[in-house]
Scaffold this motif. Structure first.
Motif, PDB file in Angstrom:
ATOM      1  N   SER A 167      51.058  35.130  48.160  1.00 45.75           N
ATOM      2  CA  SER A 167      50.883  34.425  46.682  1.00 45.75           C
ATOM      3  C   SER A 167      51.338  33.159  46.617  1.00 45.75           C
ATOM      4  CB  SER A 167      51.299  34.970  45.552  1.00 45.75           C
ATOM      5  OG  SER A 167      52.695  35.172  45.614  1.00 45.75           O
ATOM      6  N   GLY A 168      50.789  32.073  46.017  1.00 45.57           N
ATOM      7  CA  GLY A 168      51.343  30.942  46.061  1.00 45.57           C
ATOM      8  C   GLY A 168      50.311  29.922  45.269  1.00 45.57           C
ATOM      9  N   SER A 169      50.509  28.487  45.685  1.00 43.78           N
ATOM     10  CA  SER A 169      49.513  27.591  44.912  1.00 43.78           C
ATOM     11  C   SER A 169      49.272  26.681  46.144  1.00 43.78           C
ATOM     12  CB  SER A 169      49.921  26.897  43.628  1.00 43.78           C
ATOM     13  OG  SER A 169      49.151  25.959  43.262  1.00 43.78           O
ATOM     14  N   LYS A 184      43.880  31.417  52.136  1.00 43.09           N
ATOM     15  CA  LYS A 184      43.708  30.981  50.652  1.00 43.09           C
ATOM     16  C   LYS A 184      43.641  32.455  49.869  1.00 43.09           C
ATOM     17  CE  LYS A 184      43.590  26.698  51.314  1.00 43.09           C
ATOM     18  NZ  LYS A 184      42.832  26.171  52.036  1.00 43.09           N
ATOM     19  N   PHE A 185      43.493  33.428  50.730  1.00 47.51           N
ATOM     20  CA  PHE A 185      43.364  34.789  50.083  1.00 47.51           C
ATOM     21  C   PHE A 185      44.724  35.601  49.602  1.00 47.51           C
ATOM     22  CE2 PHE A 185      39.264  34.555  52.079  1.00 47.51           C
ATOM     23  CZ  PHE A 185      38.489  35.435  51.265  1.00 47.51           C
ATOM     24  N   GLY A 186      44.875  35.733  48.320  1.00 39.73           N
ATOM     25  CA  GLY A 186      46.080  36.133  47.768  1.00 39.73           C
ATOM     26  C   GLY A 186      46.888  35.028  47.035  1.00 39.73           C
ATOM     27  N   ALA A 199      41.031  26.802  46.290  1.00 39.86           N
ATOM     28  CA  ALA A 199      42.487  26.678  46.527  1.00 39.86           C
ATOM     29  C   ALA A 199      43.245  28.127  46.681  1.00 39.86           C
ATOM     30  CB  ALA A 199      43.156  25.932  45.471  1.00 39.86           C
ATOM     31  N   GLY A 200      42.413  29.231  45.958  1.00 38.84           N
ATOM     32  CA  GLY A 200      43.174  30.452  45.944  1.00 38.84           C
ATOM     33  C   GLY A 200      41.735  31.475  45.658  1.00 38.84           C
ATOM     34  N   VAL A 201      42.198  32.691  46.045  1.00 39.06           N
ATOM     35  CA  VAL A 201      41.368  33.831  46.049  1.00 39.06           C
ATOM     36  C   VAL A 201      42.338  35.123  45.516  1.00 39.06           C
ATOM     37  CG1 VAL A 201      39.474  35.442  46.787  1.00 39.06           C
ATOM     38  CG2 VAL A 201      39.797  32.744  47.698  1.00 39.06           C
ATOM     39  N   THR A 202      42.040  35.633  44.636  1.00 37.23           N
ATOM     40  CA  THR A 202      42.745  36.887  44.150  1.00 37.23           C
ATOM     41  C   THR A 202      41.487  38.022  43.604  1.00 37.23           C
ATOM     42  OG1 THR A 202      42.856  36.474  41.790  1.00 37.23           O
ATOM     43  CG2 THR A 202      44.686  35.635  43.447  1.00 37.23           C
ATOM     44  N   LYS A 203      42.137  39.159  43.442  1.00 39.44           N
ATOM     45  CA  LYS A 203      41.089  40.231  42.793  1.00 39.44           C
ATOM     46  C   LYS A 203      40.467  39.709  41.504  1.00 39.44           C
ATOM     47  CE  LYS A 203      43.268  44.025  44.994  1.00 39.44           C
ATOM     48  NZ  LYS A 203      43.857  45.333  44.751  1.00 39.44           N
ATOM     49  N   ARG A 204      41.055  38.572  40.933  1.00 43.58           N
ATOM     50  CA  ARG A 204      40.500  37.989  39.605  1.00 43.58           C
ATOM     51  C   ARG A 204      39.406  36.965  39.770  1.00 43.58           C
ATOM     52  NH1 ARG A 204      44.441  35.108  35.926  1.00 43.58           N
ATOM     53  NH2 ARG A 204      45.805  34.975  37.811  1.00 43.58           N
ATOM     54  N   LEU A 209      41.304  37.212  58.300  1.00 37.11           N
ATOM     55  CA  LEU A 209      41.542  37.977  57.104  1.00 37.11           C
ATOM     56  C   LEU A 209      41.929  39.323  57.112  1.00 37.11           C
ATOM     57  CD1 LEU A 209      40.833  37.504  53.992  1.00 37.11           C
ATOM     58  CD2 LEU A 209      38.285  38.594  54.381  1.00 37.11           C
ATOM     59  N   ASP A 210      42.771  39.509  56.258  1.00 38.05           N
ATOM     60  CA  ASP A 210      43.306  41.249  56.042  1.00 38.05           C
ATOM     61  C   ASP A 210      41.885  41.989  55.662  1.00 38.05           C
ATOM     62  OD1 ASP A 210      44.311  43.619  55.097  1.00 38.05           O
ATOM     63  OD2 ASP A 210      46.299  42.488  55.240  1.00 38.05           O
ATOM     64  N   SER A 211      42.122  43.119  56.393  1.00 42.08           N
ATOM     65  CA  SER A 211      40.879  43.976  56.314  1.00 42.08           C
ATOM     66  C   SER A 211      40.755  44.471  54.527  1.00 42.08           C
ATOM     67  CB  SER A 211      40.814  45.068  57.179  1.00 42.08           C
ATOM     68  OG  SER A 211      41.786  45.771  57.125  1.00 42.08           O
ATOM     69  N   LYS A 212      41.936  44.533  53.928  1.00 46.30           N
ATOM     70  CA  LYS A 212      41.894  45.162  52.665  1.00 46.30           C
ATOM     71  C   LYS A 212      40.877  44.358  51.761  1.00 46.30           C
ATOM     72  CE  LYS A 212      45.686  42.495  51.012  1.00 46.30           C
ATOM     73  NZ  LYS A 212      46.936  42.401  50.391  1.00 46.30           N
ATOM     74  N   TRP A 213      40.513  43.195  51.975  1.00 47.76           N
ATOM     75  CA  TRP A 213      39.748  42.234  51.200  1.00 47.76           C
ATOM     76  C   TRP A 213      38.031  42.650  51.319  1.00 47.76           C
ATOM     77  CZ3 TRP A 213      41.177  39.480  47.351  1.00 47.76           C
ATOM     78  CH2 TRP A 213      42.642  39.005  47.474  1.00 47.76           C
ATOM     79  N   ASN A 214      37.801  43.308  52.404  1.00 53.55           N
ATOM     80  CA  ASN A 214      36.568  43.860  52.747  1.00 53.55           C
ATOM     81  C   ASN A 214      35.964  44.798  51.567  1.00 53.55           C
ATOM     82  OD1 ASN A 214      37.047  42.786  54.995  1.00 53.55           O
ATOM     83  ND2 ASN A 214      36.257  44.222  56.344  1.00 53.55           N
ATOM     84  N   SER A 215      36.804  45.701  51.304  1.00 53.15           N
ATOM     85  CA  SER A 215      36.535  46.524  49.941  1.00 53.15           C
ATOM     86  C   SER A 215      36.578  45.923  48.572  1.00 53.15           C
ATOM     87  CB  SER A 215      37.290  47.770  50.036  1.00 53.15           C
ATOM     88  OG  SER A 215      38.667  47.376  49.871  1.00 53.15           O
ATOM     89  N   VAL A 216      37.488  45.082  48.600  1.00 55.54           N
ATOM     90  CA  VAL A 216      37.516  44.328  47.345  1.00 55.54           C
ATOM     91  C   VAL A 216      36.367  43.374  46.950  1.00 55.54           C
ATOM     92  CG1 VAL A 216      39.047  42.371  46.056  1.00 55.54           C
ATOM     93  CG2 VAL A 216      39.962  43.967  47.549  1.00 55.54           C
ATOM     94  N   LEU A 217      35.829  42.610  48.152  1.00 54.09           N
ATOM     95  CA  LEU A 217      34.594  41.694  47.900  1.00 54.09           C
ATOM     96  C   LEU A 217      33.417  42.781  47.721  1.00 54.09           C
ATOM     97  CD1 LEU A 217      35.656  39.009  50.727  1.00 54.09           C
ATOM     98  CD2 LEU A 217      35.450  38.906  47.986  1.00 54.09           C
ATOM     99  N   GLU A 218      33.445  43.945  48.606  1.00 51.30           N
ATOM    100  CA  GLU A 218      32.342  44.752  48.518  1.00 51.30           C
ATOM    101  C   GLU A 218      32.254  45.219  47.197  1.00 51.30           C
ATOM    102  OE1 GLU A 218      30.286  48.338  50.915  1.00 51.30           O
ATOM    103  OE2 GLU A 218      32.477  48.025  51.048  1.00 51.30           O
TER     104      GLU A 218
END
Length: 288
Positions: free
Chosen positions: A282-284, A209-211, A173-178, A233-242
């Motif tokens: 952000s949200g739920s 679902k990201f953020g 349901a959601g993906v964050t840096k955590r 998907l926003d490209s900023k997530w590339n480095s987060v996941l990498e």
């Protein structure tokens, strides 16, 4: 009989029977098998059927389990594209585990006639795959959530603890840096057991679902092996996941056309979405 009426009758018959032979359909509609093949192409393009040697399987919405019927919105092309990419991660003969959720259901529609052993806690997925002679299906038992039609709870968790699979496919349901989240605490406990049962864990989710965060955390980013999402998907997530050691694969739909349909975070791969016929913030929110 008009083409539209014939195709509607064809669709209804395949949906009701689960599988139909080409000759049977030609006799039913009093047309040639070549006409039936053209009609089946339109059903395949809509994601409602899949041809195999001598016949066709129904892969559309169940006539009796319609949990996703009201959720076929603008996100559906993205989910279908994600399901196509996820299909390429499965080898014939694999033992896999499929979570509930509409995006994982799209993967299930791709594998109906493949030789696999499939474990699932999802009633819609189990109902779909029960039509296939090539699938060895294991249904996880437990308390069934009416809203999502998945089996969860202590009974499900105990069964999952005794299972070993090569790959688990999860909806979130959601993906964050955590990490990854879902809105149902009991479901999250079952999803943790699904991760523990697998050699690889693959998350299937569209970019919306990201953020977003939800009630309960399933795991950290580093606890999954791959994420398959869409090119929105926003490209900023590339480095987060990498940084977390997660392989990112992007699926291109008509909504987000992109020549690089699938790529790792560390390396680009060009190519289109694979064809339907498989070859050897952000949200739920609620998981889908």
């Amino acid at each position: 009989m008009s083409t539209n009426n014939r195709r509607e009758k064809l669709r209804d018959h395949i949906q009701a029977s689960g599988f139909a032979a080409l000759g049977e359909l030609a006799c039913l509609l009093d047309v040639s098998e070549s006409t039936i093949r053209r009609d089946l192409e339109s059903l395949e393009e809509a994601g409602e059927a899949r041809r195999t040697h001598g016949g066709v399987y129904w892969t559309g919405q169940s006539a009796t389990i319609s949990v996703f019927q009201s959720r076929q919105d603008d996100a559906w092309p993205r989910k279908q594209a994600i399901g196509q990419i996820a299909d390429t991660l499965i080898e014939d003969g694999d033992t896999i585990l499929l979570d509930g959720g509409s995006t994982v259901y799209e993967l299930a529609r791709r594998i109906v006639n493949r030789p696999l052993q499939v474990v699932t806690n999802s009633l819609p997925v189990a109902h779909l795959l029960s039509t296939s002679d090539s699938i060895d299906l294991i249904m996880v038992g437990g308390c069934v959530r009416g809203r999502t039609s998945v089996a969860i709870g202590p009974m499900a968790d105990t069964m999952l603890a005794g299972i070993n699979v090569s790959k688990t496919f999860l909806s979130v349901a959601g993906v964050t840096k955590r990490g990854f989240f879902n809105s149902d605490m009991m479901l999250v406990e079952s999803e943790k057991a699904m991760i523990a049962a697998a050699d690889q864990t693959i998350v299937l989710t569209d970019h919306t679902k990201f953020g977003k965060v939800s009630l309960s955390q399933i795991c950290g980013l580093q606890d999954v092996d791959r994420v398959v999402t869409d090119t929105g998907l926003d490209s900023k997530w590339n480095s987060v996941l990498e940084t977390a050691g997660v392989e990112l694969m992007l699926a291109s739909s008509a909504e987000h056309a992109d020549p690089n349909t699938s790529r790792k975070t560390s390396q680009n791969h060009s190519g289109g979405v694979p064809p339907l016929n498989h070859s050897p913030q952000s949200g739920s929110s609620i998981s889908s």
